[in-house]
Every structure is written in C-alpha cells, then in structure tokens.
Write an enzyme that holds these catalytic residues in place. Structure first.
Site, short mmCIF file in Angstrom:
data_model
loop_
_atom_site.label_atom_id
_atom_site.label_comp_id
_atom_site.label_asym_id
_atom_site.label_seq_id
_atom_site.Cartn_x
_atom_site.Cartn_y
_atom_site.Cartn_z
N HIS A 1 55.98 -88.04 40.96
CA HIS A 1 54.56 -88.40 40.98
C HIS A 1 54.05 -88.25 42.40
O HIS A 1 54.72 -88.69 43.36
CB HIS A 1 54.33 -89.84 40.51
CG HIS A 1 54.78 -90.03 39.10
ND1 HIS A 1 54.03 -89.60 38.02
CD2 HIS A 1 55.94 -90.53 38.59
CE1 HIS A 1 54.71 -89.85 36.91
NE2 HIS A 1 55.86 -90.41 37.23
N TYR B 1 45.21 -88.00 45.48
CA TYR B 1 46.11 -86.88 45.22
C TYR B 1 46.11 -85.80 46.31
O TYR B 1 46.87 -84.85 46.21
CB TYR B 1 45.78 -86.25 43.86
CG TYR B 1 45.92 -87.24 42.72
CD1 TYR B 1 47.16 -87.78 42.41
CD2 TYR B 1 44.82 -87.65 41.98
CE1 TYR B 1 47.31 -88.71 41.38
CE2 TYR B 1 44.95 -88.57 40.94
CZ TYR B 1 46.20 -89.10 40.65
OH TYR B 1 46.35 -90.01 39.63
N ARG C 1 49.92 -98.93 41.82
CA ARG C 1 48.57 -98.66 41.30
C ARG C 1 48.26 -99.59 40.11
O ARG C 1 48.87 -100.65 40.00
CB ARG C 1 48.45 -97.18 40.95
CG ARG C 1 48.59 -96.28 42.21
CD ARG C 1 48.38 -94.82 41.90
NE ARG C 1 47.03 -94.58 41.38
CZ ARG C 1 46.66 -93.43 40.79
NH1 ARG C 1 47.53 -92.44 40.66
NH2 ARG C 1 45.42 -93.30 40.35
N PRO D 1 48.77 -83.00 32.51
CA PRO D 1 47.31 -82.89 32.48
C PRO D 1 46.61 -83.28 33.78
O PRO D 1 47.01 -84.23 34.45
CB PRO D 1 46.90 -83.84 31.36
CG PRO D 1 48.05 -84.73 31.14
CD PRO D 1 49.27 -83.94 31.49
N ASN D 2 45.61 -82.50 34.09
CA ASN D 2 44.70 -82.71 35.23
C ASN D 2 45.31 -82.38 36.58
O ASN D 2 44.59 -82.40 37.59
CB ASN D 2 44.15 -84.16 35.24
CG ASN D 2 43.37 -84.47 33.99
OD1 ASN D 2 42.45 -83.73 33.64
ND2 ASN D 2 43.74 -85.52 33.28
N ASN E 1 56.32 -83.70 36.38
CA ASN E 1 55.29 -84.70 36.65
C ASN E 1 54.45 -84.74 35.38
O ASN E 1 53.58 -83.90 35.17
CB ASN E 1 54.43 -84.29 37.85
CG ASN E 1 53.38 -85.35 38.16
OD1 ASN E 1 53.12 -86.23 37.33
ND2 ASN E 1 52.76 -85.26 39.32
N ARG F 1 40.15 -83.27 42.27
CA ARG F 1 40.36 -84.55 41.60
C ARG F 1 40.79 -85.64 42.58
O ARG F 1 41.83 -85.54 43.22
CB ARG F 1 41.49 -84.31 40.60
CG ARG F 1 42.00 -85.52 39.93
CD ARG F 1 43.28 -85.20 39.20
NE ARG F 1 43.62 -86.33 38.40
CZ ARG F 1 44.84 -86.60 37.96
NH1 ARG F 1 45.83 -85.77 38.23
NH2 ARG F 1 45.06 -87.67 37.25
N GLU G 1 61.89 -86.93 37.68
CA GLU G 1 60.47 -87.22 37.50
C GLU G 1 59.80 -87.33 38.87
O GLU G 1 60.36 -87.97 39.78
CB GLU G 1 60.38 -88.56 36.76
CG GLU G 1 58.97 -89.11 36.59
CD GLU G 1 58.99 -90.51 35.94
OE1 GLU G 1 60.09 -91.12 35.84
OE2 GLU G 1 57.91 -90.98 35.57
N ALA H 1 49.31 -88.24 33.25
CA ALA H 1 48.93 -89.40 32.42
C ALA H 1 49.89 -89.63 31.25
O ALA H 1 50.05 -90.76 30.79
CB ALA H 1 47.50 -89.22 31.90
C1 DQA Z 1 50.40 -88.90 38.61
C2 DQA Z 1 50.15 -90.38 38.37
C3 DQA Z 1 49.59 -90.64 36.97
O1 DQA Z 1 49.36 -92.01 36.77
C4 DQA Z 1 48.29 -89.89 36.78
O2 DQA Z 1 47.82 -90.06 35.47
C5 DQA Z 1 48.37 -88.47 37.15
C6 DQA Z 1 49.17 -88.06 38.31
C7 DQA Z 1 50.83 -88.61 40.06
O3 DQA Z 1 51.29 -87.50 40.30
O4 DQA Z 1 50.66 -89.46 40.94
O5 DQA Z 1 47.72 -87.62 36.55
O6 DQA Z 1 51.45 -88.49 37.75
#
Ligand code: DQA
Length: 139
Positions: free
Chosen positions: A99, A22, A106, A9-10, A73, A17, A97, A76
C-alpha cells in the site's frame, strides 16, 4: 523470478487522486519505477491494473503455474474482497501486499485487510518504494 504485479481500482488515477495521500507522481511513473526496479533486481515482471474485482480474480487464477510470485496493491478491495483473498488462496502463489499509504493509521475501515490473511508480507506507507521492497522479498 517471474512476478505478476497487480494494482487495483483508482490507482490509475495516481497524480490526480488525493496527491497529499498518494503523491504527485502518476501511474505511468509508478509502472516505470516498478519495471526499472525489477530490471535492477533481475526479475521479469508483468504489470496489470484493473478497476474491476472480477478481472483481478481472473488474472490471479490465470497466474497459476505461470508466475513465481505476486505483488498486489488491491486498493479499496483490500478492505472488502473475500473473492480476491480466495483467489490468492486457490492458486497458492507467494504474495506480497503493498500500500502506498499507511493504512494502519488511516480511517478504521482501512485498517482491516483480507489480503493480509494470505500475504507473506505487507508493506505500507513507503509510497513507490514499497513496490521495490516487495520485489526484493522475492530475491
Ligand atoms: C491503498 C489504500 C486503500 O485504502 C485505498 O483504497 C487505495 C490505495 C494504498 O495504496 O495506500 O486505493 O491501497
């Protein structure tokens, strides 16, 4: 190898964003970067993005017997989703995985990852490059 790359998501809001965290490049640029990296490394990739936990569970289940590896990835859902962890355990497909940001430095709630419990490797804080490193893992 035949790899499935899942973004949660997002991540489709990249560029808009929180660009200080990011980056300024958008999601289309990320997808192009992943496709180009996969081509260079000789992988075949299928890209999937969803804002919905159940859809991510469904795509992981449908990967069984089809894909050799998963790059995910979970965004959240990293920090909340036992369902995604269980789906990855169920299919038993080697998973890396990724990120974009370094979740270990963080907020406290981002420092726990359910997916890390099953992932062969977790790559954090390298931006787009993290996806390339994940694809390299499968060489
Ligand atoms: C994320 C880190 C997560 O905590 C966050 O909710 C994201 C992006 C990252 O790529 O750094 O949406 O996965």
């Amino acid at each position: 190898m035949k790899l499935l790359v899942i973004n949660g998501p997002n991540l489709n809001m990249l560029g808009i964003r929180e660009p200080d965290i990011y980056g300024k490049q958008n999601f289309k640029a990320l997808e192009e970067y992943i496709r180009n990296s996969a081509d260079e490394l000789g992988h075949t990739v299928t890209l999937f993005q969803s804002n919905h936990e159940g859809e991510i569970v469904d795509i992981i289940q449908s990967a069984y017997g089809v894909f050799d590896g998963i790059v995910i990835n979970p965004a959240a859902y990293t920090h909340t989703s036992v369902a995604i962890l269980d789906a990855l355990k169920a299919v038993g497909i080697p998973t890396v995985e990724v990120h974009l940001s370094d979740i270990s430095t963080r907020e406290a709630f981002r420092q726990h990852s359910y997916v890390s419990m099953v992932a062969k490797k977790t790559i954090c804080g390298l931006g787009f490059e993290g996806y390339r490193r994940a694809l390299e893992y499968f060489l």
